[in-house]
Design a protein around this motif. Sequence first.
Motif, PDB file in Angstrom:
ATOM      1  N   ARG A 196       0.872  -1.174   0.000  1.00  0.00           N
ATOM      2  CA  ARG A 196       0.000   0.000   0.000  1.00  0.00           C
ATOM      3  C   ARG A 196       0.911   1.227   0.000  1.00  0.00           C
ATOM      4  NH1 ARG A 196      -4.186   0.807   4.210  1.00  0.00           N
ATOM      5  NH2 ARG A 196      -5.313   1.788   2.493  1.00  0.00           N
ATOM      6  N   VAL A 197       0.720   2.099  -1.010  1.00  0.00           N
ATOM      7  CA  VAL A 197       1.657   3.199  -1.228  1.00  0.00           C
ATOM      8  C   VAL A 197       0.902   4.525  -1.266  1.00  0.00           C
ATOM      9  CG1 VAL A 197       3.486   4.107  -2.693  1.00  0.00           C
ATOM     10  CG2 VAL A 197       3.081   1.640  -2.603  1.00  0.00           C
ATOM     11  N   LEU A 198       1.481   5.530  -0.630  1.00  0.00           N
ATOM     12  CA  LEU A 198       0.968   6.902  -0.690  1.00  0.00           C
ATOM     13  C   LEU A 198       1.999   7.764  -1.393  1.00  0.00           C
ATOM     14  CD1 LEU A 198      -0.914   9.290   0.107  1.00  0.00           C
ATOM     15  CD2 LEU A 198       0.372   9.413   2.269  1.00  0.00           C
ATOM     16  N   GLU A 199       1.568   8.511  -2.423  1.00  0.00           N
ATOM     17  CA  GLU A 199       2.437   9.512  -3.038  1.00  0.00           C
ATOM     18  C   GLU A 199       1.972  10.889  -2.610  1.00  0.00           C
ATOM     19  OE1 GLU A 199       4.255  11.266  -7.187  1.00  0.00           O
ATOM     20  OE2 GLU A 199       2.607   9.815  -7.314  1.00  0.00           O
ATOM     21  N   VAL A 200       2.868  11.647  -2.005  1.00  0.00           N
ATOM     22  CA  VAL A 200       2.568  12.990  -1.507  1.00  0.00           C
ATOM     23  C   VAL A 200       2.980  14.002  -2.559  1.00  0.00           C
ATOM     24  CG1 VAL A 200       3.071  14.677   0.296  1.00  0.00           C
ATOM     25  CG2 VAL A 200       2.885  12.248   0.877  1.00  0.00           C
ATOM     26  N   GLY A 201       2.025  14.840  -2.982  1.00  0.00           N
ATOM     27  CA  GLY A 201       2.297  15.778  -4.059  1.00  0.00           C
ATOM     28  C   GLY A 201       2.424  15.055  -5.382  1.00  0.00           C
ATOM     29  N   ALA A 229       1.877  -2.858  -6.994  1.00  0.00           N
ATOM     30  CA  ALA A 229       1.411  -2.382  -5.692  1.00  0.00           C
ATOM     31  C   ALA A 229      -0.083  -2.642  -5.569  1.00  0.00           C
ATOM     32  CB  ALA A 229       1.710  -0.895  -5.534  1.00  0.00           C
ATOM     33  N   ALA A 230      -0.488  -3.112  -4.402  1.00  0.00           N
ATOM     34  CA  ALA A 230      -1.893  -3.482  -4.209  1.00  0.00           C
ATOM     35  C   ALA A 230      -2.801  -2.259  -4.227  1.00  0.00           C
ATOM     36  CB  ALA A 230      -2.052  -4.233  -2.889  1.00  0.00           C
ATOM     37  N   GLU A 231      -2.316  -1.165  -3.670  1.00  0.00           N
ATOM     38  CA  GLU A 231      -3.108   0.053  -3.606  1.00  0.00           C
ATOM     39  C   GLU A 231      -2.158   1.239  -3.641  1.00  0.00           C
ATOM     40  OE1 GLU A 231      -6.471   2.245  -0.763  1.00  0.00           O
ATOM     41  OE2 GLU A 231      -5.602   0.312  -0.183  1.00  0.00           O
ATOM     42  N   VAL A 232      -2.450   2.200  -4.518  1.00  0.00           N
ATOM     43  CA  VAL A 232      -1.659   3.424  -4.612  1.00  0.00           C
ATOM     44  C   VAL A 232      -2.606   4.605  -4.535  1.00  0.00           C
ATOM     45  CG1 VAL A 232       0.041   4.733  -5.922  1.00  0.00           C
ATOM     46  CG2 VAL A 232      -0.009   2.230  -6.110  1.00  0.00           C
ATOM     47  N   VAL A 233      -2.331   5.506  -3.631  1.00  0.00           N
ATOM     48  CA  VAL A 233      -3.130   6.719  -3.456  1.00  0.00           C
ATOM     49  C   VAL A 233      -2.213   7.914  -3.647  1.00  0.00           C
ATOM     50  CG1 VAL A 233      -4.596   8.054  -1.904  1.00  0.00           C
ATOM     51  CG2 VAL A 233      -4.648   5.548  -1.818  1.00  0.00           C
ATOM     52  N   GLY A 234      -2.655   8.890  -4.425  1.00  0.00           N
ATOM     53  CA  GLY A 234      -1.898  10.115  -4.595  1.00  0.00           C
ATOM     54  C   GLY A 234      -2.674  11.292  -4.039  1.00  0.00           C
ATOM     55  N   ILE A 235      -1.975  12.191  -3.363  1.00  0.00           N
ATOM     56  CA  ILE A 235      -2.608  13.435  -2.919  1.00  0.00           C
ATOM     57  C   ILE A 235      -1.866  14.606  -3.535  1.00  0.00           C
ATOM     58  CG2 ILE A 235      -3.364  12.433  -0.730  1.00  0.00           C
ATOM     59  CD1 ILE A 235      -1.083  14.676   0.321  1.00  0.00           C
ATOM     60  N   ASP A 236      -2.588  15.679  -3.793  1.00  0.00           N
ATOM     61  CA  ASP A 236      -1.972  16.903  -4.272  1.00  0.00           C
ATOM     62  C   ASP A 236      -2.817  18.078  -3.792  1.00  0.00           C
ATOM     63  OD1 ASP A 236       0.310  17.467  -6.529  1.00  0.00           O
ATOM     64  OD2 ASP A 236      -1.146  19.100  -6.405  1.00  0.00           O
ATOM     65  N   GLY A 284      -5.628   4.104 -19.528  1.00  0.00           N
ATOM     66  CA  GLY A 284      -6.417   2.999 -18.991  1.00  0.00           C
ATOM     67  C   GLY A 284      -5.902   2.487 -17.667  1.00  0.00           C
ATOM     68  N   THR A 285      -5.041   3.266 -17.011  1.00  0.00           N
ATOM     69  CA  THR A 285      -4.502   2.900 -15.701  1.00  0.00           C
ATOM     70  C   THR A 285      -4.869   3.979 -14.697  1.00  0.00           C
ATOM     71  OG1 THR A 285      -2.627   1.786 -16.769  1.00  0.00           O
ATOM     72  CG2 THR A 285      -2.429   2.247 -14.410  1.00  0.00           C
ATOM     73  N   PRO A 286      -6.014   3.854 -14.043  1.00  0.00           N
ATOM     74  CA  PRO A 286      -6.431   4.899 -13.106  1.00  0.00           C
ATOM     75  C   PRO A 286      -5.691   4.820 -11.776  1.00  0.00           C
ATOM     76  CG  PRO A 286      -8.031   3.121 -13.118  1.00  0.00           C
ATOM     77  CD  PRO A 286      -7.011   2.785 -14.176  1.00  0.00           C
ATOM     78  N   VAL A 287      -5.507   5.983 -11.159  1.00  0.00           N
ATOM     79  CA  VAL A 287      -4.940   6.043  -9.815  1.00  0.00           C
ATOM     80  C   VAL A 287      -5.925   6.771  -8.908  1.00  0.00           C
ATOM     81  CG1 VAL A 287      -2.547   5.950 -10.575  1.00  0.00           C
ATOM     82  CG2 VAL A 287      -3.658   8.169 -10.352  1.00  0.00           C
ATOM     83  N   ALA A 288      -6.018   6.311  -7.677  1.00  0.00           N
ATOM     84  CA  ALA A 288      -6.883   6.962  -6.699  1.00  0.00           C
ATOM     85  C   ALA A 288      -6.192   8.221  -6.201  1.00  0.00           C
ATOM     86  CB  ALA A 288      -7.164   6.020  -5.534  1.00  0.00           C
ATOM     87  N   VAL A 289      -6.893   9.359  -6.239  1.00  0.00           N
ATOM     88  CA  VAL A 289      -6.288  10.624  -5.825  1.00  0.00           C
ATOM     89  C   VAL A 289      -7.244  11.382  -4.905  1.00  0.00           C
ATOM     90  CG1 VAL A 289      -4.868  10.847  -7.911  1.00  0.00           C
ATOM     91  CG2 VAL A 289      -7.167  11.840  -7.869  1.00  0.00           C
ATOM     92  N   ALA A 290      -6.657  12.301  -4.131  1.00  0.00           N
ATOM     93  CA  ALA A 290      -7.440  13.167  -3.258  1.00  0.00           C
ATOM     94  C   ALA A 290      -6.732  14.503  -3.150  1.00  0.00           C
ATOM     95  CB  ALA A 290      -7.591  12.548  -1.871  1.00  0.00           C
ATOM     96  N   GLN A 291      -7.518  15.569  -3.007  1.00  0.00           N
ATOM     97  CA  GLN A 291      -6.932  16.887  -2.813  1.00  0.00           C
ATOM     98  C   GLN A 291      -6.650  17.069  -1.323  1.00  0.00           C
ATOM     99  OE1 GLN A 291      -9.332  20.211  -4.044  1.00  0.00           O
ATOM    100  NE2 GLN A 291      -7.588  21.630  -4.088  1.00  0.00           N
TER     101      GLN A 291
END
Length: 283
Positions: free
Chosen positions: A76-81, A96-103, A120-127
């Motif tokens: 499980r990975v978090l990308e910051v910015g 990676a099982a789960e990748v979340v990006g925030i910006d 065709g490769t979506p990533v989960a993101v949040a502001q």
Amino acid sequence: MTDDLTTSSIARVARRAAGADESARASRIWWEGAADEYQAEHGGFLGDAAFVWGPEGLDEARVRLLGEPDELRGARVLEVGCGAGQCARWLRGQGAAEVVGIDVSYRQLQHARRIDEQTGTPVAVAQADAQRLPFADAAFDVVCSSYGGFPFVPDTAAAVAESARVLRPGGRLVFSVSHPIRWCFPDDPTEAGLVARDSYFDRRAYVEEDGAGRAVYVEHHHTLGDWVRSIAAAGLVLRDLVEPEWPEDNEQTWDGWSPLRGRIIPGTAVFAADRPEADEPRG
């Protein structure tokens, strides 16, 4: 997080203190206005699903600062910015099982969605803000940031501690920032940028202000020692500090980064640190 945002013109530049809220607001203002140009200018270099640590082109696929392929599979990975999610998309391709990006920028996340649809490769993101991560403690195996939130935070200790908080025991934090030595020199890719001008120990932020004195861009200077102490204070163990050399095959100029300067002084610092498997009591 898009309240009260304008594309105010820059009236003056100052070196002064800037707190957490002012810095976060300025980052939102700047990136909302700059995202389109940034992605148009640098998108080809960054790739749609690639992980580079900075303008030198240091490639995570080669250096493996986040871990070997078998360590990333199922993580499980978090990308910051995360910007447009290029690094996060590469991590998904590594299994990676789960990748979340925030910006902090909604416009950057719109570019992420655009590339999602193209690839065709979506990533989960949040502001969200790197200084206030909206996740539970020990939620991720890896936290990473390639020039994401860390160059823009006033308090290194608080920012590193926040990333450490969401990292599980045994997890890894890796982030890149402008190399602190660059703050001594003008942000100029030519020979003029090789003459030291400012004190390395002047920690005042670089602030661009509008006509009312409000910050519309803020970048913070911290020394190598500041970062190392913050990593230790967060209970992490520093495993590596990478100062990428400028490669012979990279002839691009990216703002103050250039082959001329990059082959003489470091432009990027990449910190890799682990959270121990069992937090030791502090004495």
